[in-house]
Design a protein around this motif. Structure first.
Motif, short mmCIF file in Angstrom:
data_model
loop_
_atom_site.label_atom_id
_atom_site.label_comp_id
_atom_site.label_asym_id
_atom_site.label_seq_id
_atom_site.Cartn_x
_atom_site.Cartn_y
_atom_site.Cartn_z
N UNK A 115 61.10 84.87 22.73
CA UNK A 115 62.45 85.16 23.27
C UNK A 115 62.91 83.76 23.82
N UNK A 116 64.14 83.45 23.18
CA UNK A 116 64.71 81.74 23.53
C UNK A 116 65.21 81.61 25.01
N UNK A 117 64.60 82.47 25.91
CA UNK A 117 65.14 82.29 27.38
C UNK A 117 63.74 82.14 28.14
N UNK A 118 63.93 81.09 29.22
CA UNK A 118 62.46 81.42 29.91
C UNK A 118 62.36 82.52 30.62
N UNK A 119 61.13 83.10 30.88
CA UNK A 119 60.64 84.23 31.58
C UNK A 119 59.50 84.16 32.36
N UNK A 229 60.55 76.46 22.53
CA UNK A 229 60.05 76.62 21.17
C UNK A 229 59.18 75.45 21.14
N UNK A 230 59.25 74.18 21.63
CA UNK A 230 58.51 73.02 21.60
C UNK A 230 56.97 73.35 22.19
N UNK A 231 57.08 73.96 23.25
CA UNK A 231 55.67 74.27 23.83
C UNK A 231 55.08 75.17 23.34
N UNK A 232 55.64 76.14 22.76
CA UNK A 232 55.01 77.41 22.09
C UNK A 232 54.57 76.90 20.78
N UNK A 233 55.24 75.87 19.86
CA UNK A 233 54.67 75.52 18.88
C UNK A 233 53.34 74.80 19.07
N UNK A 234 53.39 73.86 20.03
CA UNK A 234 52.18 73.14 20.36
C UNK A 234 51.10 73.90 20.49
N UNK A 235 51.12 75.09 21.27
CA UNK A 235 50.05 75.96 21.45
C UNK A 235 49.67 76.59 20.11
#
Length: 280
Positions: A115-119, A229-235
């Motif tokens: 989801x493209x909003x911080x949770x 998105x950048x951090x998720x891609x790194x994970x």
């Protein structure tokens, strides 16, 4: 009229999603899971919402998947949203269980993570098994001092919950101890190993989470979305996505083994047995 399984409220730029089965420590049946999905979609579509907060009503965040309340509904059909697997409710064996868990556990959690909003997860009391999955899909976790985290499903002969993020949210050796023992991890220990962002006193949990949410909400929406998105891609480049796929297969191998050798696919570990094992 039965209570809604998930409450939704927007306060300024912050959407509050509250799991609302406090009588059962917010155990997640399918009705709650699909209501959460509706709430995430609602917040995603609302241009006024910049940040989401996920919490649980009552004394606990979530005790995990519903494995035995009077409202357990694992056998019922629901409109599938998270993948293209078929309806599980008229199938048997692994064909049914794999299809359902691909949808409501792994599939839903993966989509919510994107989801493209911080949770932000606001966690008090128990955050156990399926509760971990909901906290881990969130970008940040604020925990009260009385919060505790556990994944005891190895007692069922199963290698952790379906959204297997353990070696990414904590160091691998800590993850192994966490799983091997099934022992609860305190909020302070979770903070020390990097799984939790902040630990606060119980009375300040809601206010501290709201303060953090409002601070984040002051940032540009697109900037937040791209950063997430950048951090998720790194994970994912560190193996998170592929690792979950491989462990999901092991998870269902364990269910199939239990179905052949034990009382049921959960290895005969019902609510009472799991509670007894965790306190012995």
């Amino acid at each position: 009229m039965p209570a809604l399984p998930v409450l939704y409220e927007r306060r300024g730029p912050v959407a509050h999603l509250t799991m609302n089965r406090p009588r059962y420590r917010n155990a997640q049946n399918s009705a709650m899971t699909y209501a959460l999905d509706d709430a995430f979609y609602r917040a995603a579509d609302d241009p006024e919402v910049k940040v989401l907060v996920l919490s649980g009503a009552g004394d606990h965040f979530s005790a995990g998947h519903d494995i035995g309340t009077p409202e357990r509904d694992a056998h019922l059909p629901f409109e599938r949203r998270a993948g293209l697997w078929w309806d599980h409710s008229d199938k048997a064996g692994a064909e049914s269980r794999y299809a359902r868990e691909s949808e409501v556990y792994l599939g839903m959690c993966r989509r919510w993570r994107e989801l493209p909003k911080p949770v932000i997860a606001s966690v008090q009391g128990a955050c156990v098994a399926g509760g971990l999955m909901l906290a881990w899909v969130c970008d940040l976790i604020v925990a009260s001092e009385d919060a505790y985290f556990a994944d005891p499903v190895v007692r069922m002969g199963i290698p952790g919950v379906e959204y297997f993020a353990h070696p990414w949210v904590m160091p691998p050796r800590i993850a192994k101890e966490f799983l091997y023992t099934g022992d609860p991890m305190s909020a302070q220990r979770a903070y020390e190993v990097g799984m939790v962002n902040r630990v606060v006193v119980r009375d300040e949990l809601a206010a501290s989470t709201e303060e953090l949410a409002l601070r984040i909400a002051s940032m540009p929406r697109l900037g937040l979305a791209l950063t997430k998105r950048a951090v998720n891609q790194a994970e994912d480049l560190q193996g998170l996505h592929a690792g979950m796929d491989s462990v999901f297969g092991l998870h269902h191998l364990a269910h199939a083994h239990n179905a052949e050798t034990a009382a049921d696919p959960l290895g005969g570990m019902d609510i009472a047995a799991m509670k007894k094992a965790s306190t012995s």
